[in-house]
Write a protein that holds these residues in place. Structure first.
Motif, PDB file in Angstrom:
ATOM      1  N   ALA A   8       8.570  -3.170  36.319  1.00 46.84           N
ATOM      2  CA  ALA A   8       9.096  -3.760  38.279  1.00 46.84           C
ATOM      3  C   ALA A   8       9.787  -5.320  37.350  1.00 46.84           C
ATOM      4  CB  ALA A   8       7.805  -4.451  38.387  1.00 46.84           C
ATOM      5  N   GLY A   9       9.879  -5.708  36.358  1.00 44.84           N
ATOM      6  CA  GLY A   9      10.935  -7.025  36.078  1.00 44.84           C
ATOM      7  C   GLY A   9      12.284  -6.267  35.263  1.00 44.84           C
ATOM      8  N   ILE A  10      12.192  -5.040  34.757  1.00 50.03           N
ATOM      9  CA  ILE A  10      13.486  -4.393  34.826  1.00 50.03           C
ATOM     10  C   ILE A  10      14.681  -3.782  35.685  1.00 50.03           C
ATOM     11  CG2 ILE A  10      15.086  -2.371  34.479  1.00 50.03           C
ATOM     12  CD1 ILE A  10      13.622  -4.570  31.702  1.00 50.03           C
ATOM     13  N   LEU A  11      13.128  -3.587  37.397  1.00 52.28           N
ATOM     14  CA  LEU A  11      13.913  -3.298  38.367  1.00 52.28           C
ATOM     15  C   LEU A  11      14.678  -4.477  39.287  1.00 52.28           C
ATOM     16  CD1 LEU A  11      11.716  -0.670  39.535  1.00 52.28           C
ATOM     17  CD2 LEU A  11      13.678  -0.698  38.630  1.00 52.28           C
ATOM     18  N   ILE A  12      13.963  -5.494  39.401  1.00 48.01           N
ATOM     19  CA  ILE A  12      14.403  -6.861  39.777  1.00 48.01           C
ATOM     20  C   ILE A  12      14.998  -7.248  38.848  1.00 48.01           C
ATOM     21  CG2 ILE A  12      13.384  -9.202  40.188  1.00 48.01           C
ATOM     22  CD1 ILE A  12      10.351  -7.841  40.366  1.00 48.01           C
ATOM     23  N   ILE A  13      15.770  -7.274  37.928  1.00 43.86           N
ATOM     24  CA  ILE A  13      16.692  -7.715  37.350  1.00 43.86           C
ATOM     25  C   ILE A  13      17.862  -6.572  37.467  1.00 43.86           C
ATOM     26  CG2 ILE A  13      17.775  -7.705  34.951  1.00 43.86           C
ATOM     27  CD1 ILE A  13      15.231  -7.836  33.711  1.00 43.86           C
ATOM     28  N   ILE A  14      17.370  -5.958  37.515  1.00 44.02           N
ATOM     29  CA  ILE A  14      18.703  -5.043  38.222  1.00 44.02           C
ATOM     30  C   ILE A  14      19.236  -5.202  39.650  1.00 44.02           C
ATOM     31  CG2 ILE A  14      19.639  -2.346  38.531  1.00 44.02           C
ATOM     32  CD1 ILE A  14      17.439  -1.601  35.856  1.00 44.02           C
ATOM     33  N   ILE A  15      18.078  -5.843  40.193  1.00 42.29           N
ATOM     34  CA  ILE A  15      18.312  -5.438  41.837  1.00 42.29           C
ATOM     35  C   ILE A  15      19.374  -7.179  41.606  1.00 42.29           C
ATOM     36  CG2 ILE A  15      17.457  -6.366  44.023  1.00 42.29           C
ATOM     37  CD1 ILE A  15      15.149  -4.253  42.848  1.00 42.29           C
ATOM     38  N   GLY A  16      18.825  -7.553  41.159  1.00 40.35           N
ATOM     39  CA  GLY A  16      19.574  -9.344  41.199  1.00 40.35           C
ATOM     40  C   GLY A  16      20.513  -8.900  40.467  1.00 40.35           C
ATOM     41  N   VAL A  17      21.115  -8.836  39.459  1.00 40.49           N
ATOM     42  CA  VAL A  17      22.316  -8.237  38.562  1.00 40.49           C
ATOM     43  C   VAL A  17      23.145  -7.353  39.980  1.00 40.49           C
ATOM     44  CG1 VAL A  17      23.787  -7.259  37.050  1.00 40.49           C
ATOM     45  CG2 VAL A  17      21.916  -8.174  36.376  1.00 40.49           C
ATOM     46  N   ALA A  18      23.007  -6.474  40.950  1.00 41.30           N
ATOM     47  CA  ALA A  18      23.373  -6.159  41.944  1.00 41.30           C
ATOM     48  C   ALA A  18      24.189  -6.940  42.996  1.00 41.30           C
ATOM     49  CB  ALA A  18      22.675  -4.531  42.197  1.00 41.30           C
ATOM     50  N   LEU A  19      23.058  -7.426  42.948  1.00 35.37           N
ATOM     51  CA  LEU A  19      23.212  -8.801  44.273  1.00 35.37           C
ATOM     52  C   LEU A  19      23.922  -9.940  44.041  1.00 35.37           C
ATOM     53  CD1 LEU A  19      22.637 -10.024  47.003  1.00 35.37           C
ATOM     54  CD2 LEU A  19      20.763 -11.280  45.767  1.00 35.37           C
ATOM     55  N   LEU A  20      24.459  -9.994  42.546  1.00 34.62           N
ATOM     56  CA  LEU A  20      25.661 -10.869  42.202  1.00 34.62           C
ATOM     57  C   LEU A  20      26.529 -10.572  42.058  1.00 34.62           C
ATOM     58  CD1 LEU A  20      23.335 -12.944  39.057  1.00 34.62           C
ATOM     59  CD2 LEU A  20      24.256 -13.803  41.197  1.00 34.62           C
ATOM     60  N   VAL A  21      27.092  -9.241  41.047  1.00 32.97           N
ATOM     61  CA  VAL A  21      28.099  -7.822  41.661  1.00 32.97           C
ATOM     62  C   VAL A  21      28.549  -7.879  43.091  1.00 32.97           C
ATOM     63  CG1 VAL A  21      29.051  -5.852  40.890  1.00 32.97           C
ATOM     64  CG2 VAL A  21      27.184  -6.928  38.824  1.00 32.97           C
ATOM     65  N   LEU A  22      27.996  -7.578  43.672  1.00 24.98           N
ATOM     66  CA  LEU A  22      28.119  -7.389  45.178  1.00 24.98           C
ATOM     67  C   LEU A  22      29.012  -8.626  45.700  1.00 24.98           C
ATOM     68  CD1 LEU A  22      27.822  -5.520  47.735  1.00 24.98           C
ATOM     69  CD2 LEU A  22      25.685  -6.287  48.504  1.00 24.98           C
ATOM     70  N   THR A  23      27.794  -9.809  45.553  1.00 24.81           N
ATOM     71  CA  THR A  23      28.422 -10.834  46.071  1.00 24.81           C
ATOM     72  C   THR A  23      30.306 -11.346  45.529  1.00 24.81           C
ATOM     73  OG1 THR A  23      27.651 -12.995  44.148  1.00 24.81           O
ATOM     74  CG2 THR A  23      26.147 -12.287  46.670  1.00 24.81           C
ATOM     75  N   HIS A  24      30.486 -10.438  44.424  1.00 25.32           N
ATOM     76  CA  HIS A  24      31.846 -11.214  44.106  1.00 25.32           C
ATOM     77  C   HIS A  24      32.882 -10.065  44.850  1.00 25.32           C
ATOM     78  CE1 HIS A  24      34.941 -12.517  41.099  1.00 25.32           C
ATOM     79  NE2 HIS A  24      34.391 -11.134  40.247  1.00 25.32           N
ATOM     80  N   ILE A  25      32.332  -8.553  44.711  1.00 29.47           N
ATOM     81  CA  ILE A  25      33.423  -7.683  45.102  1.00 29.47           C
ATOM     82  C   ILE A  25      34.048  -8.368  46.235  1.00 29.47           C
ATOM     83  CG2 ILE A  25      33.670  -5.491  45.467  1.00 29.47           C
ATOM     84  CD1 ILE A  25      31.523  -4.995  43.273  1.00 29.47           C
ATOM     85  N   THR A  26      32.509  -8.992  47.380  1.00 31.52           N
ATOM     86  CA  THR A  26      33.047  -9.202  48.490  1.00 31.52           C
ATOM     87  C   THR A  26      33.152 -10.383  48.904  1.00 31.52           C
ATOM     88  OG1 THR A  26      31.078  -9.550  49.159  1.00 31.52           O
ATOM     89  CG2 THR A  26      31.231  -7.111  49.470  1.00 31.52           C
ATOM     90  N   GLN A  27      33.635 -10.969  48.189  1.00 34.34           N
ATOM     91  CA  GLN A  27      33.810 -12.133  48.425  1.00 34.34           C
ATOM     92  C   GLN A  27      33.295 -13.489  48.757  1.00 34.34           C
ATOM     93  OE1 GLN A  27      38.191 -11.824  49.548  1.00 34.34           O
ATOM     94  NE2 GLN A  27      38.691 -11.396  46.902  1.00 34.34           N
ATOM     95  N   LEU A  28      32.165 -13.564  48.318  1.00 35.24           N
ATOM     96  CA  LEU A  28      31.373 -13.981  49.118  1.00 35.24           C
ATOM     97  C   LEU A  28      30.456 -15.625  47.721  1.00 35.24           C
ATOM     98  CD1 LEU A  28      28.785 -11.360  50.622  1.00 35.24           C
ATOM     99  CD2 LEU A  28      30.869 -12.955  51.957  1.00 35.24           C
ATOM    100  N   ASP A  29      31.480 -15.946  47.337  1.00 33.94           N
ATOM    101  CA  ASP A  29      31.694 -16.472  45.893  1.00 33.94           C
ATOM    102  C   ASP A  29      30.625 -18.076  46.781  1.00 33.94           C
ATOM    103  OD1 ASP A  29      31.716 -14.038  44.470  1.00 33.94           O
ATOM    104  OD2 ASP A  29      33.414 -15.222  43.437  1.00 33.94           O
ATOM    105  N   THR A  30      31.064 -18.349  47.872  1.00 33.24           N
ATOM    106  CA  THR A  30      31.527 -19.486  48.174  1.00 33.24           C
ATOM    107  C   THR A  30      29.338 -20.001  48.537  1.00 33.24           C
ATOM    108  OG1 THR A  30      32.541 -18.715  50.827  1.00 33.24           O
ATOM    109  CG2 THR A  30      33.374 -19.773  48.873  1.00 33.24           C
TER     110      THR A  30
END
Length: 59
Positions: A8-30
């Motif tokens: 579960a820890g690894i899966l939550i880390i992957i979800i968190g990183v995917a969320l951070l990457v998604l915010t960067h790709i969609t330019q929602l960094d603000t």
């Protein structure tokens, strides 16, 4: 079910990183709440992973 809890820890880390990457790709960094939630998921995943390793240890 215990196998999923073990990773579960690894899966939550992957979800968190995917969320951070998604915010960067969609330019929602603000939007700080998106960045903070990604950070919290990563930190929570690290804590869960460390606890699962500690519980499996014989020492």
């Amino acid at each position: 079910m215990k196998e999923l809890i073990k990773y579960a820890g690894i899966l939550i880390i992957i979800i968190g990183v995917a969320l951070l990457v998604l915010t960067h790709i969609t330019q929602l960094d603000t939007h700080n709440w998106l960045l903070a939630s990604g950070l919290l998921l990563v930190v929570a995943g690290i804590i869960l992973h460390i606890r699962s390793i500690k519980n499996e240890s014989n020492y």
